[in-house]
Design a protein around this motif. Structure first.
Motif, PDB file in Angstrom:
ATOM      1  N   GLU A 173       0.659  -1.147  -0.050  1.00 33.50           N
ATOM      2  CA  GLU A 173      -0.041   0.043  -0.092  1.00 33.50           C
ATOM      3  C   GLU A 173       0.773   1.209  -0.170  1.00 33.50           C
ATOM      4  OE1 GLU A 173      -2.540  -0.315   3.210  1.00 33.50           O
ATOM      5  OE2 GLU A 173      -3.944  -1.865   2.254  1.00 33.50           O
ATOM      6  N   PRO A 203      -4.109   4.688 -11.522  1.00 34.34           N
ATOM      7  CA  PRO A 203      -4.894   4.136 -10.265  1.00 34.34           C
ATOM      8  C   PRO A 203      -4.176   4.068  -8.966  1.00 34.34           C
ATOM      9  CG  PRO A 203      -5.184   2.670 -12.352  1.00 34.34           C
ATOM     10  CD  PRO A 203      -3.976   3.746 -12.704  1.00 34.34           C
ATOM     11  N   TYR A 204      -2.753   4.148  -9.057  1.00 37.19           N
ATOM     12  CA  TYR A 204      -1.908   3.965  -8.068  1.00 37.19           C
ATOM     13  C   TYR A 204      -1.669   5.172  -7.280  1.00 37.19           C
ATOM     14  CZ  TYR A 204      -1.423  -0.805  -9.464  1.00 37.19           C
ATOM     15  OH  TYR A 204      -1.678  -2.012  -9.680  1.00 37.19           O
ATOM     16  N   ASP A 206      -4.065   7.761  -7.756  1.00 38.01           N
ATOM     17  CA  ASP A 206      -5.583   8.032  -7.274  1.00 38.01           C
ATOM     18  C   ASP A 206      -5.530   7.596  -5.900  1.00 38.01           C
ATOM     19  OD1 ASP A 206      -5.885   9.503  -9.773  1.00 38.01           O
ATOM     20  OD2 ASP A 206      -7.190   7.940 -10.548  1.00 38.01           O
ATOM     21  N   SER A 207      -5.106   6.452  -5.608  1.00 34.47           N
ATOM     22  CA  SER A 207      -5.306   5.734  -4.382  1.00 34.47           C
ATOM     23  C   SER A 207      -4.256   6.161  -3.193  1.00 34.47           C
ATOM     24  CB  SER A 207      -5.204   4.089  -4.607  1.00 34.47           C
ATOM     25  OG  SER A 207      -3.898   3.670  -4.866  1.00 34.47           O
TER      26      SER A 207
END
Length: 381
Positions: A173, A203-204, A206-207
Motif C-alpha cells: 500500500e 490508479p495507484y 489516485d489511491s
C-alpha cells in the motif's frame, strides 16, 4: 556487424513479396509502379544521430538488409540537428532515391522534404518515430509504443513491489514516492510512452499508493528535449535539491530511455542514495536495452529496461521497401492507431519485452542481441 547477421532476409520471402506486388505505391509508386532491377534501386536512409548506440545499430542493420537485396544505400546520420537532416534528405531526393526511410529528429520539421518526395514519386517509410502533419507519409514501422509505456510503468511497479513478476498486485500500500521523466516533446513516440505509462500508474496515484512529491506530473514538466542524458541528470539534481533535501525519501523514477536512466542514476548516486538497489538506490526504469544499462541491471543498479529488438524493426523497413520497389504496398498490421494529424498512417507494429536482472540471459543473450562478454564489459565489441 554481429547484430547485422541477424537481419537476414530469406529469398523465399523476397520472391513472395515480388509475386504479390500490385500497381503503384506511396506518392505514385517507385518509377510509376514499374519494378526496378535491384542494382538500379537507391534507398535513402536518414537516422537522427550517432550519439546513441541504438540509432547506429538501426542504421547499420537497415543498410545491411537493403544491400543484401542488391540495393544501393545512402545512409546518413544527422547528429540531432534538424537542418542537417533536412539537407541530407533534400540531397537524397536530388540524387534520385527511389525510396526514403526516415527516423525523424523532429516529426513536424520535414514538410517540404515530404512534399518534394511525393512530387518525385518517392515512397516515404517513417521509421520508429512517426512523421507528423503531412499526407506524404506512406508507411510506418515501429513498436507498439503505447504498450512500451505500459511496460515501463509496469516495471516500476514491479521494482517497488506493488506488482509481482506476473503483474499481479501484492497488496503493498505504500505510499511510495516517485518522480516522472518523459522523452523529447518533438518525438511523437514520447507521448505514446507517456500516455501508456501514466494510464498504468494513475490508479495507484489516485489511491495514494504512489505520490509525486515534486508535483511535476505533466508531460511538459517531465519532458527531456532530444532525450539528452545530461539534461536528465540536471533535472534529477534539481528535483533532489528542491524536493528531497529535507530527508524525504525517493523510492522510484519512471525513465523512458536508458540514456536518461544513466543520467538520473548518476544524480541519485551523487546525492548519496546508494551505489545500488541493495543499498537503497531508487528503482529506475529504462528503454532500448543499451549495453551500458544492461550491465547496470546485471550489477543491481538500474532495475529494468524495455527491449525493442531493432533487428526486427530494420527487417520490417527492408520488407516495406521491397514491396514498394516491386510496385506494391507493404502489409500493415495496424491501420487505426497512428494518426499523424493529417491521416492515419498504415503501420507495422512489433512487440517489446520487459528486461530485469532475472531474464537478461534469455531475452538478450540467447537471442544473440548481446553476448555475455559484452554485458560483463558494459560495451559492444
Amino acid at each position: 556487424m554481429r547484430k547485422l547477421a541477424a537481419v537476414a532476409f530469406g529469398a523465399a520471402a523476397v520472391l513472395a513479396l515480388g509475386a504479390c506486388a500490385g500497381e503503384g505505391a506511396g506518392g505514385g509508386g517507385v518509377e510509376g509502379g514499374e519494378t526496378l532491377a535491384p542494382e538500379d534501386v537507391l534507398v535513402g536512409v536518414s537516422m537522427p544521430t550517432q550519439t546513441s548506440e541504438r540509432w547506429i545499430a538501426d542504421g547499420e542493420a537497415v543498410e545491411a538488409g537493403l544491400e543484401e537485396l542488391g540495393y544501393d544505400v545512402d545512409l546518413q546520420f544527422a547528429n540531432d540537428d534538424i537542418p542537417t537532416q533536412s539537407q541530407q534528405i533534400d540531397q537524397m531526393i536530388t540524387n534520385g532515391a527511389d525510396v526514403l526511410i526516415i527516423a525523424a529528429i523532429d516529426g513536424t520539421a520535414l514538410g517540404s522534404q515530404l512534399d518534394a518526395a511525393a512530387a518525385a514519386g518517392i515512397p516515404v517509410i517513417s521509421y520508429d518515430r512517426l512523421i507528423r502533419d503531412n499526407e506524404n507519409v506512406d508507411f510506418y514501422v515501429t513498436f507498439d509504443n503505447y504498450d512500451v509505456g505500459v511496460q515501463q510503468a509496469t516495471s516500476l511497479l514491479q521494482g517497488l513491489g506493488i506488482l509481482d513478476a506476473d503483474r499481479n498486485e501484492t497488496g503493498e500500500e505504500g505510499p511510495f514516492n516517485i518522480e516522472l521523466f518523459a522523452g523529447s516533446p518533438d518525438d511523437n513516440n514520447a507521448t505514446f510512452f507517456w500516455n501508456g505509462a501514466m494510464e498504468t500508474l494513475q490508479p495507484y496515484l489516485d489511491s495514494g499508493v504512489l505520490t509525486v512529491p515534486s508535483g511535476q506530473t505533466d508531460f511538459e514538466q517531465a519532458a527531456i528535449l532530444r532525450w539528452q542524458q545530461e539534461t536528465a541528470q540536471r533535472r534529477m539534481e534539481d528535483l533532489l535539491t528542491s524536493t528531497y533535501s529535507d530527508g524525504t525519501e525517493l523510492h522510484g523514477v519512471l525513465s523512458p530511455y536508458d540514456g536518461l536512466s544513466r543520467g538520473i542514476i548518476t544524480a541519485l548516486q551523487g546525492a548519496g542514495m546508494g551505489p545500488s538497489l541493495a543499498d537503497g538506490l531508487p528503482v529506475v526504469t529504462g528503454q532500448d536495452a543499451e549495453i551500458a544499462s544492461v550491465k547496470l541491471i546485471v550489477d543491481g543498479v538500474q532495475f529494468a529496461t524495455i527491449f525493442k529488438d531493432t533487428r526486427l524493426l530494420a527487417e520490417q523497413a527492408v520488407i516495406a521497401t521491397e514491396a514498394y520497389v516491386n510496385g506494391g504496398e507493404p502489409e500493415a498490421n495496424d491501420t487505426e492507431t497512428y494518426d499523424n494529424g493529417i491521416k492515419v498512417v498504415p503501420s507495422y507494429l512489433l512487440e517489446s519485452v520487459i528486461v530485469v536482472a532475472d531474464n537478461v540471459e534469455p531475452a538478450l543473450v540467447e537471442t544473440g542481441y548481446w553476448t555475455q562478454e559484452e554485458i560483463e564489459a558494459g560495451q559492444a565489441d
